[in-house]
Design an enzyme around this catalytic site. Structure first.
Site, PDB file in Angstrom:
ATOM      1  N   CYS A   1       1.057  -1.510  -0.348  1.00 60.89           N
ATOM      2  CA  CYS A   1      -0.322   0.115   0.009  1.00 60.89           C
ATOM      3  C   CYS A   1       0.342   1.519  -0.157  1.00 60.89           C
ATOM      4  CB  CYS A   1      -0.930   0.239   1.521  1.00 60.89           C
ATOM      5  SG  CYS A   1      -1.906  -1.365   1.120  1.00 60.89           S
TER       6      CYS A   1
ATOM      7  N   HIS B   1      -3.286   7.230   3.141  1.00 63.14           N
ATOM      8  CA  HIS B   1      -3.914   5.410   1.884  1.00 63.14           C
ATOM      9  C   HIS B   1      -5.569   5.529   2.755  1.00 63.14           C
ATOM     10  CE1 HIS B   1      -3.811   1.911   1.501  1.00 63.14           C
ATOM     11  NE2 HIS B   1      -3.634   1.232   1.628  1.00 63.14           N
TER      12      HIS B   1
ATOM     13  N   ASN C   1      -9.615  -0.285   0.129  1.00 65.55           N
ATOM     14  CA  ASN C   1      -8.776   0.121  -0.226  1.00 65.55           C
ATOM     15  C   ASN C   1      -7.809  -1.045  -1.236  1.00 65.55           C
ATOM     16  OD1 ASN C   1      -5.573  -0.651   0.362  1.00 65.55           O
ATOM     17  ND2 ASN C   1      -6.218  -1.274   2.497  1.00 65.55           N
TER      18      ASN C   1
HETATM   19  C1  LIG Z   1     -10.322  -5.376  10.327  1.00 61.47           C
HETATM   20  C2  LIG Z   1     -11.038  -4.988  10.953  1.00 61.47           C
HETATM   21  C3  LIG Z   1     -11.747  -3.659  10.311  1.00 61.47           C
HETATM   22  C4  LIG Z   1     -11.405  -5.614  12.508  1.00 61.47           C
HETATM   23  O1  LIG Z   1     -12.009  -5.234  12.985  1.00 61.47           O
HETATM   24  P1  LIG Z   1     -12.100  -5.803  14.650  1.00 61.47           P
HETATM   25  O2  LIG Z   1     -13.063  -3.665  15.321  1.00 61.47           O
HETATM   26  O3  LIG Z   1     -10.671  -5.634  14.968  1.00 61.47           O
HETATM   27  O4  LIG Z   1     -12.666  -7.183  14.651  1.00 61.47           O
HETATM   28  P2  LIG Z   1     -11.908  -7.805  15.005  1.00 61.47           P
HETATM   29  O5  LIG Z   1     -10.690  -8.379  13.555  1.00 61.47           O
HETATM   30  O6  LIG Z   1     -10.932  -7.866  16.289  1.00 61.47           O
HETATM   31  O7  LIG Z   1     -13.423  -8.662  14.955  1.00 61.47           O
HETATM   32  C5  LIG Z   1     -13.891  -8.857  15.903  1.00 61.47           C
HETATM   33  C6  LIG Z   1     -15.475  -9.926  15.056  1.00 61.47           C
HETATM   34  O8  LIG Z   1     -15.929  -9.425  14.439  1.00 61.47           O
HETATM   35  C7  LIG Z   1     -15.611 -10.515  12.754  1.00 61.47           C
HETATM   36  N1  LIG Z   1     -15.841  -9.733  12.043  1.00 61.47           N
HETATM   37  C8  LIG Z   1     -14.523  -9.642  11.276  1.00 61.47           C
HETATM   38  N2  LIG Z   1     -15.046  -9.724   9.553  1.00 61.47           N
HETATM   39  C9  LIG Z   1     -16.447  -9.409   9.929  1.00 61.47           C
HETATM   40  C10 LIG Z   1     -17.077  -9.161   8.586  1.00 61.47           C
HETATM   41  N3  LIG Z   1     -16.963  -8.609   7.690  1.00 61.47           N
HETATM   42  N4  LIG Z   1     -18.762  -8.543   9.412  1.00 61.47           N
HETATM   43  C11 LIG Z   1     -18.771  -9.381  10.143  1.00 61.47           C
HETATM   44  N5  LIG Z   1     -18.197  -9.659  11.554  1.00 61.47           N
HETATM   45  C12 LIG Z   1     -16.694  -9.809  10.278  1.00 61.47           C
HETATM   46  C13 LIG Z   1     -14.634 -11.048  13.194  1.00 61.47           C
HETATM   47  O9  LIG Z   1     -14.885 -12.174  13.525  1.00 61.47           O
HETATM   48  C14 LIG Z   1     -14.590 -11.126  15.322  1.00 61.47           C
HETATM   49  O10 LIG Z   1     -16.250 -12.488  15.698  1.00 61.47           O
HETATM   50  P3  LIG Z   1     -15.363 -13.418  16.810  1.00 61.47           P
HETATM   51  O11 LIG Z   1     -15.381 -11.971  17.942  1.00 61.47           O
HETATM   52  O12 LIG Z   1     -16.513 -13.666  17.741  1.00 61.47           O
HETATM   53  O13 LIG Z   1     -14.508 -14.134  16.630  1.00 61.47           O
HETATM   54  C15 LIG Z   1      -9.937  -3.629  11.827  1.00 61.47           C
HETATM   55  O14 LIG Z   1      -8.634  -4.569  12.432  1.00 61.47           O
HETATM   56  C16 LIG Z   1      -9.406  -3.193  10.510  1.00 61.47           C
HETATM   57  O15 LIG Z   1      -9.305  -2.173   9.933  1.00 61.47           O
HETATM   58  N6  LIG Z   1      -7.462  -3.480  10.887  1.00 61.47           N
HETATM   59  C17 LIG Z   1      -6.943  -3.069   9.706  1.00 61.47           C
HETATM   60  C18 LIG Z   1      -6.895  -3.831   9.026  1.00 61.47           C
HETATM   61  C19 LIG Z   1      -5.857  -2.213   7.138  1.00 61.47           C
HETATM   62  O16 LIG Z   1      -6.526  -1.652   7.104  1.00 61.47           O
HETATM   63  N7  LIG Z   1      -5.558  -3.527   7.241  1.00 61.47           N
HETATM   64  C20 LIG Z   1      -4.950  -3.364   5.466  1.00 61.47           C
HETATM   65  C21 LIG Z   1      -3.486  -1.965   5.561  1.00 61.47           C
HETATM   66  S1  LIG Z   1      -2.808  -1.691   4.825  1.00 61.47           S
END
Ligand SMILES: CC(C)(COP(=O)(O)OP(=O)(O)OC[C@H]1O[C@@H](n2cnc3c(N)ncnc32)[C@H](O)[C@@H]1OP(=O)(O)O)[C@@H](O)C(=O)NCCC(=O)NCCS
Length: 325
Positions: A113, A252, A282
Site C-alpha cells: 500500500c 492511504h 482499500n
Molecule cells: C479488520 C478490522 C476492520 C476488524 O475490526 P476489529 O474491530 O479489529 O474486529 P476483530 O478482527 O477484532 O473481529 C471482531 C469480530 O468481528 C468478526 N468479523 C470480522 N470480519 C467481519 C465481517 N466482515 N463481518 C462481520 N463480522 C466480522 C470477527 O470474526 C470477530 O468475531 P469474533 O469476536 O466472534 O471472533 C480492523 O481490525 C481494521 O480495520 N484493521 C486494519 C486493517 C487494514 O486496514 N489493513 C490494511 C492496511 S494497509
C-alpha cells in the site's frame, strides 16, 4: 537542481461495483458491520479485460492527457503494484505496450500500500538529476484476484483500481519538498500474500493453502496509525511546515477509522483530510493516486498549496511525502 512536480493526474477503475449488500449474500457479514468498522460502502471489482495493466494504462492515459503530454514524451514508467498480471514481464512493461510508448524504460515497485510513495520517491530523484525527464508513476491493483472470497475478515476490505501521476521538472518552488520512507520486514507476518506454490518440489511449502491476503487486522491497525503519524511529523519538521499550513492530507485509504485516528492524532480538521474509501475500499498502491486524481478534479488543490501523502502497508512499509502543488 530543480524539484520534481506533478504535471497531471489520472484514474482508471473497473466498471463493476460490489456493494456491502452484495457481500452480505457471499459471507456472514452486514452492511452495518462493514460501514461502522471500515467506512466502506462499496468497492470496484475487475472482470476479464480489466487486468491490473489495463487499469494502470487507463490511469496513465488520463494523467498524460491532464498533463498535456503524449506517450512519446515519457522517459520512464513505474508501476507500483502487488497484483501484477504476470510474474514476468513487469506490469510496467505491459502498460508500456498498452500505451504504445517507445524510447523509455519501465519497471515495477513492490511496496504494497506504500508502493505509490516509494515509486514517486524513485522518480523524483531521477528528475532532480535531469529535470527535462517526464515520468509516469502509476499505482494499480486488482486486489480481488488475491482475496479469499470466503474470508469475511479480508474480502470486505479490498477493492480494485488505478491512479497515476506524470512527474516533470519544476521551474519554481512547487513539487516534492520532503519525504520520510520506512520499512520493517520483521513484521511481515501481520500482513502478507503468499506466492503460488513453487514448481521446485524441494522448495514447496507444506503448509501452502492459497495465494491470498492474510491479515492480523487489529495489529495492523495499531502499527498503521502510529507509523504514519510519526512519518508525517518527521516530514513536517524536516520541511519546516506546520500542520496548519497543509491544505490537504491524502492518506492511504485503508479504512475510515485509521484515517480518523490519524487525523485526530495530527490535530487536523476533517475538511483537510481527503476520503474516498467509502467508494473504493482499500485499493493498496492505487489508493493515494486515485484519491489525488479525484481531489484535483474536485478543485481541492490550487497552485502553491501544500498536500501531504502518507501510507502504510504490507512489509511493513510506510512513509510520508510533502508536495507543493
Ligand atoms: C479488520 C478490522 C476492520 C476488524 O475490526 P476489529 O474491530 O479489529 O474486529 P476483530 O478482527 O477484532 O473481529 C471482531 C469480530 O468481528 C468478526 N468479523 C470480522 N470480519 C467481519 C465481517 N466482515 N463481518 C462481520 N463480522 C466480522 C470477527 O470474526 C470477530 O468475531 P469474533 O469476536 O466472534 O471472533 C480492523 O481490525 C481494521 O480495520 N484493521 C486494519 C486493517 C487494514 O486496514 N489493513 C490494511 C492496511 S494497509
Amino acid at each position: 537542481m530543480s524539484r520534481a512536480m506533478i504535471l497531471g493526474t489520472g484514474r482508471g477503475v473497473p466498471a463493476g461495483i460490489l456493494t456491502n449488500y452484495d457481500l452480505e449474500k457471499m459471507v456472514d457479514t452486514s452492511d452495518e458491520w462493514i460501514t461502522t468498522r471500515t467506512g466502506i460502502k462499496e468497492r470496484r471489482k475487475a472482470v476479464a479485460g480489466e487486468e491490473t495493466s489495463y487499469l494502470a494504462a487507463e490511469a496513465g492515459r488520463d494523467a498524460l492527457s491532464d498533463a498535456g503530454l503524449g506517450v512519446d514524451d515519457l522517459d520512464m514508467i513505474i508501476v507500483a503494484t502487488v497484483t501484477a498480471d504476470m510474474i514476468m514481464p513487469s506490469c510496467a512493461c505491459l502498460v508500456q505496450k498498452h500505451l504504445g510508448a517507445h524510447g523509455c524504460f519501465a519497471f515495477d515497485v513492490n511496496a504494497a500500500c506504500s508502493g505509490f510513495l516509494y515509486a514517486c520517491s524513485i522518480a523524483e530523484k531521477y528528475i532532480r538529476a535531469d529535470s527535462s525527464q517526464k515520468i509516469l508513476v502509476v499505482g494499480a491493483e486488482t486486489m480481488s484476484s488475491r482475496v479469499d472470497w470466503q474470508d469475511r475478515n479480508t474480502c470486505v476490505i479490498f477493492g480494485d483500481g488505478a491512479g497515476a501521476v506524470v512527474l516533470g521538472g519544476s521551474v519554481d518552488d512547487r513539487g516534492f519538498v520532503a519525504e520520510k520512507m520506512y520499512s520493517d520486514g520483521g513484521l511481515y507476518e501481520l500482513l502478507y500474500i503468499d506466492n503460488a506454490q513453487s514448481m521446485n518440489t524441494d522448495l514447496q511449502n507444506p503448509d501452502y493453502d492459497g495465494s491470498y491476503v492474510r491479515m492480523a487486522g487489529r495489529e495492523v491497525f495499531k502499527h498503521a496509525v502510529r507509523a504514519m503519524a510519526q512519518a508525517v511529523d518527521e516530514v513536517l519538521v524536516k520541511a519546516g511546515v506546520s500542520p496548519e499550513a497543509l491544505t490537504l492530507v491524502i492518506p492511504h485509504q485503508a479504512n475510515i477509522r485509521i484515517v480518523n485516528k490519524l487525523r485526530t492524532t495530527l490535530g487536523l480538521s476533517s475538511e483537510k483530510v481527503y476520503v474516498n474509501v467509502d467508494k473504493y475500499g482499500n485499493t493498496s498502491a492505487a489508493s493515494i493516486p486515485l484519491a489525488l486524481a479525484e481531489a484535483s478534479r474536485e478543485g481541492r488543490l490550487q497552485p502553491g498549496d501544500y498536500v501531504l501523502f502518507c501510507a502504510f502497508g504490507g512489509g511493513f512499509t510506510w512513509g510520508a511525502q510533502l508536495v507543493r502543488w
